[in-house]
Scaffold this active site. Structure first.
Site, PDB file in Angstrom:
ATOM      1  N   CYS A 157       6.874  29.822 -84.603  1.00 26.16           N
ATOM      2  CA  CYS A 157       7.808  30.178 -83.530  1.00 26.16           C
ATOM      3  C   CYS A 157       8.870  31.156 -84.008  1.00 26.16           C
ATOM      4  CB  CYS A 157       8.467  28.921 -82.967  1.00 26.16           C
ATOM      5  SG  CYS A 157       7.317  27.772 -82.193  1.00 26.16           S
TER       6      CYS A 157
ATOM      7  N   ARG B 233       3.671  24.884 -75.448  1.00 18.72           N
ATOM      8  CA  ARG B 233       3.511  26.226 -76.030  1.00 18.72           C
ATOM      9  C   ARG B 233       2.785  27.101 -75.016  1.00 18.72           C
ATOM     10  NH1 ARG B 233       4.187  28.190 -80.964  1.00 18.72           N
ATOM     11  NH2 ARG B 233       2.946  29.944 -81.704  1.00 18.72           N
TER      12      ARG B 233
END
Length: 218
Positions: free
Chosen positions: A57, A134
């Site tokens: 991320c 996600r």
């Protein structure tokens, strides 16, 4: 807004499909309290991530920050979201800046109760594990979901592909064209196939269902 709260103000929880309206919400973020309705009238890229201080991320957010101008020139706002608290988001953003010199200036929303994630179908309504949060949603100025992608926590998303999808969607809105496989800005596009028998038999080439043409410049 109360501490550590997110509120859905419209829409129904569940997996969202292309063509459905994105649920409105209000929440705290790294740039202040926001309401999603404030973004109506422009494109929005809404990207969730499993958690702060995670390596994949971090790489995505650095790339998004460095390419933010590409979204801005397409009149597209970038918004991020995770279940972590606002204080965690701020500490992560500070850590990224200290390590790389990159400032994450787009808002990162807190969603500790999974309220927004559940409304957008990023997780099931009874999910207790944020690891599956996600997803990326491409939302047009009318608030409609136009495309979405889901990735596992182990594989980073491509910012180039995000920009390509956004550019392709905007091009199909401006012009009566289709976007072929692997298309990049400036390359050939496809002409929609003819829809009547007369059109098919009157067409010279016989390639009535597959015709390319040069892409118009913006």
């Amino acid at each position: 807004m109360n501490e550590n709260t997110s509120h859905i103000t419209s829409g129904v929880s569940g997996a969202l499909r292309i063509g459905e309206l994105a649920p409105n919400f209000s929440a705290r973020s790294t740039t202040g309290d926001i309401s999603f309705s404030e973004y109506r009238g422009k494109w929005v890229l809404l990207a969730s991530h499993p958690g702060d201080f995670t390596p994949v991320c971090t790489s995505e957010f650095i790339s998004l920050a460095n390419r933010l101008v590409e979204f801005e020139k397409r009149d597209c706002a970038v918004i991020a979201l995770s279940v972590d608290s606002l204080s965690s988001h701020l500490a992560w953003v500070r850590s990224i800046f200290e390590k790389t010199g990159t400032k994450i200036t787009f808002p990162i929303i807190e969603d500790p109760t999974l309220t927004i994630a559940s409304a957008y179908g990023m997780v099931s309504g009874d999910c207790q594990d944020a690891a599956t949060v996600r997803a990326t949603f491409f939302i047009d100025p009318s608030g409609m979901i136009r495309a979405s992608t889901y990735y596992p926590a182990t594989v980073g998303r491509s910012v180039d592909e995000m920009i390509r999808i956004l550019t392709a969607l905007q091009k199909t809105d401006r012009e009566n064209v289709l976007i072929p496989e692997g298309w990049s800005e400036g390359s050939d596009v496809l002409i929609p196939p003819h829809q009547t028998i007369d059109d098919i038999f009157n067409h010279d080439s016989g390639e009535w269902f597959y015709q390319c043409k040069q892409s118009n410049k913006v």
